[in-house]
Enzyme design. Structure first.
Site, PDB file in Angstrom:
ATOM      1  N   GLU A 122      -5.704   0.222  -1.075  1.00  0.00           N
ATOM      2  CA  GLU A 122      -4.896   1.341  -1.437  1.00  0.00           C
ATOM      3  C   GLU A 122      -4.016   0.582  -2.616  1.00  0.00           C
ATOM      4  OE1 GLU A 122      -4.510   4.473   2.144  1.00  0.00           O
ATOM      5  OE2 GLU A 122      -3.091   2.574   2.071  1.00  0.00           O
ATOM      6  N   CYS A 148       2.173  -0.768  -7.238  1.00  0.00           N
ATOM      7  CA  CYS A 148       2.279  -1.691  -6.075  1.00  0.00           C
ATOM      8  C   CYS A 148       0.762  -2.100  -5.510  1.00  0.00           C
ATOM      9  CB  CYS A 148       3.046  -0.861  -4.867  1.00  0.00           C
ATOM     10  SG  CYS A 148       3.114  -1.745  -3.382  1.00  0.00           S
ATOM     11  N   CYS A 171      -5.162  -7.808   5.794  1.00  0.00           N
ATOM     12  CA  CYS A 171      -4.298  -8.731   5.676  1.00  0.00           C
ATOM     13  C   CYS A 171      -4.567  -9.741   7.110  1.00  0.00           C
ATOM     14  CB  CYS A 171      -3.112  -8.306   5.763  1.00  0.00           C
ATOM     15  SG  CYS A 171      -1.834  -9.773   5.410  1.00  0.00           S
ATOM     16  N   CYS A 184       1.446  -9.463  11.074  1.00  0.00           N
ATOM     17  CA  CYS A 184       2.920  -9.029  11.522  1.00  0.00           C
ATOM     18  C   CYS A 184       3.119  -7.792  12.187  1.00  0.00           C
ATOM     19  CB  CYS A 184       3.819  -8.929  10.054  1.00  0.00           C
ATOM     20  SG  CYS A 184       3.674 -10.130   8.932  1.00  0.00           S
ATOM     21  N   CYS A 239       3.454  -4.246  10.948  1.00  0.00           N
ATOM     22  CA  CYS A 239       3.140  -4.036   9.631  1.00  0.00           C
ATOM     23  C   CYS A 239       1.475  -3.324   9.894  1.00  0.00           C
ATOM     24  CB  CYS A 239       2.789  -4.831   8.686  1.00  0.00           C
ATOM     25  SG  CYS A 239       2.085  -4.520   7.307  1.00  0.00           S
ATOM     26  N   GLY A 251      -2.185  -7.224   1.857  1.00  0.00           N
ATOM     27  CA  GLY A 251      -2.665  -8.485   1.673  1.00  0.00           C
ATOM     28  C   GLY A 251      -1.365  -9.396   1.453  1.00  0.00           C
ATOM     29  N   GLU A 252      -1.678 -10.563   1.488  1.00  0.00           N
ATOM     30  CA  GLU A 252      -0.691 -11.785   1.324  1.00  0.00           C
ATOM     31  C   GLU A 252      -1.153 -12.380  -0.096  1.00  0.00           C
ATOM     32  OE1 GLU A 252       2.214 -13.065   2.082  1.00  0.00           O
ATOM     33  OE2 GLU A 252       2.026 -14.594   0.452  1.00  0.00           O
ATOM     34  N   SER A 290       5.585 -10.735  -3.887  1.00  0.00           N
ATOM     35  CA  SER A 290       6.052 -10.578  -2.314  1.00  0.00           C
ATOM     36  C   SER A 290       5.407 -11.490  -1.597  1.00  0.00           C
ATOM     37  CB  SER A 290       6.306  -9.055  -1.989  1.00  0.00           C
ATOM     38  OG  SER A 290       6.853  -9.031  -0.988  1.00  0.00           O
ATOM     39  N   SER A 302       9.753 -11.654   2.291  1.00  0.00           N
ATOM     40  CA  SER A 302       9.785 -10.704   3.312  1.00  0.00           C
ATOM     41  C   SER A 302      10.166 -11.637   4.373  1.00  0.00           C
ATOM     42  CB  SER A 302       8.451 -10.126   3.763  1.00  0.00           C
ATOM     43  OG  SER A 302       7.688  -9.335   2.702  1.00  0.00           O
ATOM     44  N   LEU A 303      11.668 -11.517   4.807  1.00  0.00           N
ATOM     45  CA  LEU A 303      12.186 -12.262   5.802  1.00  0.00           C
ATOM     46  C   LEU A 303      12.223 -11.580   7.253  1.00  0.00           C
ATOM     47  CD1 LEU A 303      13.311 -15.238   5.708  1.00  0.00           C
ATOM     48  CD2 LEU A 303      15.563 -14.157   5.368  1.00  0.00           C
ATOM     49  N   HIS A 304      12.943 -10.519   7.309  1.00  0.00           N
ATOM     50  CA  HIS A 304      12.974  -9.749   8.656  1.00  0.00           C
ATOM     51  C   HIS A 304      13.727 -10.257   9.703  1.00  0.00           C
ATOM     52  CE1 HIS A 304      10.445  -7.497   5.872  1.00  0.00           C
ATOM     53  NE2 HIS A 304       9.410  -7.936   6.321  1.00  0.00           N
ATOM     54  N   ASN A 357       9.352   1.751   8.527  1.00  0.00           N
ATOM     55  CA  ASN A 357       8.762   3.090   8.562  1.00  0.00           C
ATOM     56  C   ASN A 357       7.686   3.045   9.684  1.00  0.00           C
ATOM     57  OD1 ASN A 357       9.387   4.157   5.720  1.00  0.00           O
ATOM     58  ND2 ASN A 357       8.404   2.059   4.919  1.00  0.00           N
ATOM     59  N   CYS A 398       6.085   1.147   2.336  1.00  0.00           N
ATOM     60  CA  CYS A 398       6.115  -0.285   2.884  1.00  0.00           C
ATOM     61  C   CYS A 398       5.355  -0.518   4.165  1.00  0.00           C
ATOM     62  CB  CYS A 398       7.397  -1.067   2.935  1.00  0.00           C
ATOM     63  SG  CYS A 398       8.078  -1.248   1.242  1.00  0.00           S
TER      64      CYS A 398
END
Ligand code: SAH
Length: 344
Positions: free
Chosen positions: A94, A107, A114, A118, A121, A161-162, A193, A216-218, A292, A335
């Site tokens: 996507e 985006c 991925c 995480c 996600c 993906g990363e 990112s 992306s720390l979180h 989300n 996201c």
């Protein structure tokens, strides 16, 4: 028989070489072909009318230009559009097109699925299949421009993906879309990112191409971060922060920090202070992203009050931050909601 080249995988010097080696053509022919593909979004050699019929036929016989095929498109009530693409091998990814103050941001996905898993996600939940090729990355962008008939202003590598686990293809896609003879998108209009893949951050620092970096720390400590993001076990916060400092001293560029707000998980006032300490000495911009919901996810979005309290602490400590308005969540385009299959 000669191997058939995939045109979207070629950067500008490769086009020049390919056309000269295969057909003895001069450089301006490469310029013409790149202009058709990247500016006019014409992917069929037979439609490239400033080339002779004979040449068009030869090119069509040895180079293919295959952007991903649209399988489905949805439009959110805020104007965000989500595209599901079918790739040559039947896999799908996507991409999302966001509209903000009249500016369009694409985006893009960098992998099918991925591998990072995480906890919060959706992209990792369907597993990892493979890396995207350069042409599959640039193809998402070109296909969106062709379909919408609009020029896109920015690219964020924030889809599925990363990006730093598919570094070569990602860097090459930037070179291609940035090249003035190709799409010519300004280098400051690209953002990578990462979930914190340190070798990628260091590689970017060394290249000194002023692409923007977002992390992306979180979570502000290893214990919590390792629980939420398994990649933290491989690159713990001390290693990640050191890489960010190196990146910043090499590029002088401000770093965006993405911080998901999950109720009762990472959003307390203590977490805010801890985050401020962790980030001290770096020039950053913190994006607070209300979580989300994703299918099968067991987190809840922080309340508005908790998000505001968190933001107030950061601001008080002179850390610039913004609460990100969500886009496209009604069509699962926000996201963390991107998957290999739409709406399943
Ligand atoms: N792997 C890269 C690129 C993906 S970017 C990275 O992690 O940065 C996708 C962004 O959406 C990341 O910041 C990710 O952490 C965030 N995200 C993931 N799940 C989310 C969710 N459920 N709600 C909001 N944001 C989410």
């Amino acid at each position: 028989m000669d191997e058939v080249l995939n045109g979207l995988d070629l950067d500008y010097p490769e086009w020049v070489d390919a056309l000269s080696e295969k057909f003895g053509l001069q450089r301006y022919r490469a310029d013409q072909v790149c202009q058709w593909i990247y500016q006019k979004k014409v992917f069929d050699f037979y439609e490239m009318t400033n080339l002779s019929k004979d040449l068009r036929q030869k090119l069509a016989g040895s180079i293919v230009i295959t952007p991903p095929v649209l399988a489905r498109m949805e439009t959110s009530k805020d104007g965000t559009r989500k595209f599901l693409w079918q790739l040559q091998d039947g896999e799908s990814v996507e991409s999302v097109l966001l509209v903000q103050q009249g500016r369009l941001t694409a985006c893009l996905s960098t992998q099918v699925g991925c591998p990072l898993s995480c906890a919060f996600c959706a992209s990792g939940k369907s597993g990892f299949v493979r890396n995207l090729s350069t042409g599959e990355i640039t193809g998402q962008f070109l296909a969106m421009e062709k379909l919408t008939g609009q020029d896109i202003d920015n690219i964020v590598y924030m889809g599925m993906g990363e990006p730093f686990l598919n570094q070569e293809a990602v860097f090459k896609s930037i070179r291609i879309l940035n090249e003035p003879k190709m799409r010519g998108l300004g280098i400051r209009h690209f953002t990578i990112s990462t979930a914190g893949v340190v070798p990628g951050i260091l590689a970017l620092a060394e290249m000194k191409i002023p692409v923007r970096l977002s992390v992306s720390l979180h979570a502000p400590n290893d214990q919590l971060r390792s629980k939420l993001m398994p990649i933290n076990k491989q690159y713990p916060l001390s290693t990640l922060m050191e890489a960010l400092r190196k990146y910043q001293s090499a590029t002088k560029d401000r770093i965006t920090i993405e911080y998901l707000m999950m109720n009762g998980v990472n959003d307390s006032t203590e977490h805010a202070y801890e985050l401020a300490t962790l980030l001290s000495g770096l020039s950053v911009y913190v994006n607070l992203i209300p979580y989300n919901s994703v299918p099968g996810g067991n987190f809840k979005r922080s309340t508005d009050g908790r998000i505001k309290a968190f933001a107030d602490i950061l601001s008080k400590l002179n850390i610039e931050c913004e609460i990100r308005r969500e886009r496209g969540s009604d069509i699962n385009a926000a996201c963390g909601q991107l998957r290999r299959v739409m709406n399943q």
